[in-house]
Design a protein around this motif. Structure first.
Motif, PDB file in Angstrom:
ATOM      1  N   ARG A   2       0.815  -1.207   0.000  1.00 42.40           N
ATOM      2  CA  ARG A   2       0.000   0.000   0.000  1.00 42.40           C
ATOM      3  C   ARG A   2       0.851   1.261   0.000  1.00 42.40           C
ATOM      4  N   THR A 129     -12.532  -7.818   4.887  1.00 41.71           N
ATOM      5  CA  THR A 129     -11.366  -6.932   4.988  1.00 41.71           C
ATOM      6  C   THR A 129     -10.383  -7.212   3.865  1.00 41.71           C
ATOM      7  N   ASP A 133      -9.329  -4.713   0.747  1.00 43.74           N
ATOM      8  CA  ASP A 133      -7.939  -4.411   0.411  1.00 43.74           C
ATOM      9  C   ASP A 133      -7.675  -4.654  -1.071  1.00 43.74           C
ATOM     10  N   GLU A 136      -9.335  -1.862  -3.150  1.00 40.23           N
ATOM     11  CA  GLU A 136      -8.635  -0.574  -3.083  1.00 40.23           C
ATOM     12  C   GLU A 136      -7.331  -0.612  -3.894  1.00 40.23           C
ATOM     13  N   TYR A 182      -9.194  -6.090  11.464  1.00 40.68           N
ATOM     14  CA  TYR A 182      -7.791  -5.923  11.094  1.00 40.68           C
ATOM     15  C   TYR A 182      -6.869  -6.915  11.774  1.00 40.68           C
ATOM     16  N   ASP A 185      -4.267  -9.058   9.771  1.00 38.23           N
ATOM     17  CA  ASP A 185      -2.862  -8.723   9.492  1.00 38.23           C
ATOM     18  C   ASP A 185      -1.898  -9.647  10.224  1.00 38.23           C
ATOM     19  N   GLU A 395      -2.247   2.860   7.875  1.00 41.63           N
ATOM     20  CA  GLU A 395      -1.798   2.682   6.494  1.00 41.63           C
ATOM     21  C   GLU A 395      -2.974   2.555   5.538  1.00 41.63           C
ATOM     22  N   ARG A 396      -3.987   1.824   5.940  1.00 42.07           N
ATOM     23  CA  ARG A 396      -5.159   1.684   5.062  1.00 42.07           C
ATOM     24  C   ARG A 396      -5.850   3.019   4.853  1.00 42.07           C
ATOM     25  N   ARG A 397      -5.997   3.788   5.915  1.00 42.79           N
ATOM     26  CA  ARG A 397      -6.666   5.084   5.787  1.00 42.79           C
ATOM     27  C   ARG A 397      -5.869   6.026   4.885  1.00 42.79           C
TER      28      ARG A 397
END
Length: 421
Positions: A2, A129, A133, A136, A182, A185, A395-397
């Protein structure tokens, strides 16, 4: 992955893609293929629909539509996957090297799916989730494709990029309705324990080396006598490690935990005094003896690196869990036996004094076996409940903001504006 794609999106917004040679463009196309393949595998793992033949956009759901468009896009690529040298060798061109790092992360991420990220090993929230990912990242790929199509003459555009981008947007919104989990992860592939061969390392590092090798050899079951030696070596290592940690203010928490571990192994050594078993070997016992000998030579003076203490604590946890599995498996397949006496005199024994008879019985004959109860209560391998990673959320945001910023800037540019080189 990402973070690298977010960097590429920022470079695309600032028009830093000039100066790319045809060879650079070809490498970027190969790296794009790796990222597309990861997205395909992520969608399959979160929504394992086998056959999409005969379906239409109206009959496919958001995940099925995204998977169909990804398959269509990858089929249209004329550039294959990058080879190992392309992934491992840094590139002098910054844009190409950023693509390389993203593709390298995607290739490493492919190992996660068969190692804990399959559909039957995830909850519904975790599957959504992973799906979000993938959606995105697909949005980022289509955004970069639009920019490169207008600025790079030799760029090969994605087949039906607009349809793929639309499917990614819809799928991301669909997955976003489910609360994310999350903790996903923490799952996935982990590198296996490797044998730390070579000369003995100095100080506490040498103890870590021997403990690591002990864990490596515990992949194979030790025989009964070797198992007792391993338990005794862990008693010695735990006791001396607790003494070392007491002399450092940062190791107070470790000292209490390791002292309790030493008491646990003292109990296990006592309860395995009549343990027998001929199946297995003694390689792990040799490494345990080396670890015990090395730690007894260390003097509790001077500062100890906190990282070494954490590493030793992690090895203790892994060894405890592995020994639990070994003893339970040995009881289940009856390769470990317990010597018990019976109320009879062995008249065949030589000498004037006759000892009581003994018989070897499996460990699981008695449901309340003290050894198995101690192993279950003190070496219980239940993992610590996983918590979500704050870094993963951040990181996702940030990545979603980067993708949205690219979409916003693209819409704000008038259609008649020439591309900036």
């Amino acid at each position: 992955m990402r973070s690298e794609l977010a960097t590429l999106l920022q470079l695309a917004r600032n028009h830093h893609t000039n100066g790319l040679t045809p060879g650079d463009v070809e490498q970027i196309a190969a790296f794009r293929t790796s990222l597309t393949l990861w997205c395909q595998q992520a969608v399959r793992a979160s929504n394992p629909i086998v056959d999409l033949g005969g379906t239409t956009p109206r009959s496919r759901g958001p995940a099925e539509e995204l998977r169909h468009r990804l398959d269509q896009a990858r089929t249209g690529y004329t550039t294959g996957l990058p080879d190992l040298d392309q992934l491992a060798t840094p590139h002098p061109q910054h844009v190409v090297d950023t693509w390389r790092r993203a593709a390298k992360a995607a290739v490493l991420g492919e190992h996660d799916f068969p190692a804990g990220l399959s559909y039957d090993q995830m909850s519904d929230e975790q599957a959504m989730t992973v799906l979000k990912d993938a959606a995105e990242i697909t949005r980022a790929l289509t955004g970069l494709d639009r920019h490169y199509t207008t600025t790079i003459p030799s760029w090969e555009p994605i087949t039906d990029a607009n349809l793929l981008g639309r499917a990614a947007v819809v799928c991301a919104a669909h997955a976003g309705y489910t609360p994310p989990d999350y903790r996903i992860d923490h799952k996935g592939w982990r590198p296996p324990v490797q044998l730390a061969d070579g000369p003995a390392l100095p100080g506490l590092t040498g103890v870590l080396q021997a403990q690591n090798n002990l864990l490596f050899h515990l992949q194979h079951q030790p025989d009964g006598y070797s198992l007792r030696l391993i338990l005794d070596s862990q008693r010695i290592v735990s006791r001396h490690a607790a003494t070392l940690a007491q002399h450092d203010s940062r190791g107070a928490g470790f000292a209490d935990r390791w002292a309790e571990r030493a008491r646990t192994y003292t109990l296990l050594v006592d309860q395995t005094r009549n343990l027998r078993g001929l199946v297995g070997h003694g390689h792990a016992a040799a490494e345990g003896a080396i670890a015990a000998a090395r730690i007894q030579k260390l003097q509790p003076t001077g500062l100890i690196e906190i990282q070494a203490l954490r590493h030793l604590d992690a090895l203790f946890t892994h060894i405890d869990r592995r020994l639990h599995d070994v003893i339970v498996a040995g009881a289940r397949d009856r390769s470990y036996l317990m010597r018990v006496t019976i109320p009879r005199i062995d008249l065949t024994a030589p000498g004037a004094v006759k000892a009581p008879r003994a018989r070897h019985v499996p460990l699981d004959v008695r449901p309340d076996s003290p050894l198995l109860m101690a192993v279950a209560n003190r070496l219980d391998p239940r993992p610590t409940p996983l918590t979500r990673s704050p870094r993963g959320v951040t990181e996702r945001r940030a990545f979603i903001d980067a993708v949205d910023s690219t979409e916003t800037s693209r819409r704000s540019v008038p259609a008649s504006s020439p591309p900036r080189l």
